[in-house]
Design a protein around this motif. Structure first.
Motif, PDB file in Angstrom:
ATOM      1  N   PRO A 179       6.125 -55.223  30.588  1.00 62.14           N
ATOM      2  CA  PRO A 179       6.048 -56.612  30.109  1.00 62.14           C
ATOM      3  C   PRO A 179       5.018 -57.427  30.898  1.00 62.14           C
ATOM      4  O   PRO A 179       5.348 -58.382  31.602  1.00 62.14           O
ATOM      5  CB  PRO A 179       7.468 -57.125  30.340  1.00 62.14           C
ATOM      6  N   ILE A 180       3.754 -57.017  30.800  1.00 62.27           N
ATOM      7  CA  ILE A 180       2.684 -57.631  31.592  1.00 62.27           C
ATOM      8  C   ILE A 180       2.614 -59.144  31.372  1.00 62.27           C
ATOM      9  O   ILE A 180       2.530 -59.922  32.328  1.00 62.27           O
ATOM     10  CB  ILE A 180       1.317 -56.978  31.268  1.00 62.27           C
ATOM     11  N   THR A 181       2.648 -59.573  30.131  1.00 61.80           N
ATOM     12  CA  THR A 181       2.561 -61.002  29.843  1.00 61.80           C
ATOM     13  C   THR A 181       3.721 -61.762  30.472  1.00 61.80           C
ATOM     14  O   THR A 181       3.535 -62.836  31.054  1.00 61.80           O
ATOM     15  CB  THR A 181       2.539 -61.241  28.318  1.00 61.80           C
ATOM     16  N   SER A 182       4.907 -61.194  30.382  1.00 56.61           N
ATOM     17  CA  SER A 182       6.080 -61.842  30.973  1.00 56.61           C
ATOM     18  C   SER A 182       5.968 -61.912  32.490  1.00 56.61           C
ATOM     19  O   SER A 182       6.268 -62.947  33.098  1.00 56.61           O
ATOM     20  CB  SER A 182       7.361 -61.088  30.589  1.00 56.61           C
ATOM     21  N   SER A 202      14.036 -68.300  36.728  1.00 53.86           N
ATOM     22  CA  SER A 202      15.266 -67.686  36.219  1.00 53.86           C
ATOM     23  C   SER A 202      15.487 -68.022  34.747  1.00 53.86           C
ATOM     24  O   SER A 202      15.828 -67.143  33.944  1.00 53.86           O
ATOM     25  CB  SER A 202      16.451 -68.165  37.057  1.00 53.86           C
ATOM     26  N   GLN A 203      15.284 -69.277  34.388  1.00 48.06           N
ATOM     27  CA  GLN A 203      15.476 -69.705  33.000  1.00 48.06           C
ATOM     28  C   GLN A 203      14.511 -68.986  32.060  1.00 48.06           C
ATOM     29  O   GLN A 203      14.903 -68.520  30.992  1.00 48.06           O
ATOM     30  CB  GLN A 203      15.303 -71.218  32.886  1.00 48.06           C
ATOM     31  N   LEU A 204      13.232 -68.872  32.454  1.00 47.86           N
ATOM     32  CA  LEU A 204      12.272 -68.160  31.614  1.00 47.86           C
ATOM     33  C   LEU A 204      12.645 -66.684  31.493  1.00 47.86           C
ATOM     34  O   LEU A 204      12.565 -66.099  30.411  1.00 47.86           O
ATOM     35  CB  LEU A 204      10.854 -68.297  32.158  1.00 47.86           C
ATOM     36  N   SER A 205      13.074 -66.096  32.595  1.00 45.59           N
ATOM     37  CA  SER A 205      13.472 -64.687  32.572  1.00 45.59           C
ATOM     38  C   SER A 205      14.613 -64.453  31.588  1.00 45.59           C
ATOM     39  O   SER A 205      14.584 -63.515  30.792  1.00 45.59           O
ATOM     40  CB  SER A 205      13.875 -64.256  33.983  1.00 45.59           C
ATOM     41  N   TRP A 206      15.638 -65.315  31.617  1.00 49.11           N
ATOM     42  CA  TRP A 206      16.749 -65.183  30.670  1.00 49.11           C
ATOM     43  C   TRP A 206      16.279 -65.415  29.239  1.00 49.11           C
ATOM     44  O   TRP A 206      16.729 -64.731  28.313  1.00 49.11           O
ATOM     45  CB  TRP A 206      17.877 -66.161  31.004  1.00 49.11           C
ATOM     46  N   SER A 207      15.389 -66.381  29.048  1.00 42.18           N
ATOM     47  CA  SER A 207      14.877 -66.664  27.698  1.00 42.18           C
ATOM     48  C   SER A 207      14.128 -65.463  27.136  1.00 42.18           C
ATOM     49  O   SER A 207      14.264 -65.130  25.961  1.00 42.18           O
ATOM     50  CB  SER A 207      13.961 -67.890  27.724  1.00 42.18           C
ATOM     51  N   ILE A 208      13.335 -64.829  27.982  1.00 43.64           N
ATOM     52  CA  ILE A 208      12.609 -63.629  27.552  1.00 43.64           C
ATOM     53  C   ILE A 208      13.597 -62.536  27.171  1.00 43.64           C
ATOM     54  O   ILE A 208      13.446 -61.882  26.133  1.00 43.64           O
ATOM     55  CB  ILE A 208      11.641 -63.153  28.653  1.00 43.64           C
ATOM     56  N   LEU A 209      14.611 -62.354  27.994  1.00 43.69           N
ATOM     57  CA  LEU A 209      15.620 -61.333  27.709  1.00 43.69           C
ATOM     58  C   LEU A 209      16.290 -61.572  26.357  1.00 43.69           C
ATOM     59  O   LEU A 209      16.518 -60.637  25.587  1.00 43.69           O
ATOM     60  CB  LEU A 209      16.672 -61.292  28.818  1.00 43.69           C
ATOM     61  N   PRO A 263      15.563 -58.669  19.119  1.00 43.08           N
ATOM     62  CA  PRO A 263      15.021 -58.559  17.756  1.00 43.08           C
ATOM     63  C   PRO A 263      13.706 -57.790  17.680  1.00 43.08           C
ATOM     64  O   PRO A 263      13.415 -57.167  16.655  1.00 43.08           O
ATOM     65  CB  PRO A 263      14.809 -60.015  17.326  1.00 43.08           C
ATOM     66  N   SER A 264      12.917 -57.789  18.740  1.00 43.18           N
ATOM     67  CA  SER A 264      11.644 -57.067  18.690  1.00 43.18           C
ATOM     68  C   SER A 264      11.849 -55.559  18.658  1.00 43.18           C
ATOM     69  O   SER A 264      10.994 -54.827  18.170  1.00 43.18           O
ATOM     70  CB  SER A 264      10.748 -57.464  19.862  1.00 43.18           C
TER      71      SER A 264
END
Length: 93
Positions: free
Chosen positions: A14-17, A35-42, A47-48
């Motif tokens: 997940p290079i972009t992440s 932390s919030q971005l990490s959870w949002s990505i998860l 669906p992907s």
């Protein structure tokens, strides 16, 4: 095949992440934002995965690559839509 496995591992990174998480950290040093971005990505990863299930199944039917790819992308888009509805119903932003 070893090169196929290595290629799959490399493209799954997940290079972009990782870059986005590092950029937020370097910009803010805010653990909560990272932390919030990490959870949002998860939350949006599930669906992907539909694309990677649908594409090989469609190709196995003998469907042309481009049509199978478009249909797999459409299936993934539908999965995102349904997932967003499910998360909204569960009260997840």
């Amino acid at each position: 095949d070893r090169s196929t496995a290595l290629a799959a591992i490399l493209v799954s990174l997940p290079i972009t992440s990782v870059v986005a998480l590092a950029a937020i950290w370097l910009d803010t040093h805010d653990r909560d934002q990272v932390s919030q971005l990490s959870w949002s990505i998860l939350l949006v990863v599930a669906p992907s995965v539909v694309l990677f299930v649908a594409l090989p199944l469609l190709l196995r039917t003998g469907m042309s690559f481009w049509f199978a790819l478009v249909l797999a992308c459409a299936t993934m888009a539908a999965a995102y839509w349904g997932y967003a509805k499910l998360l909204a119903r569960a009260g997840v932003d």
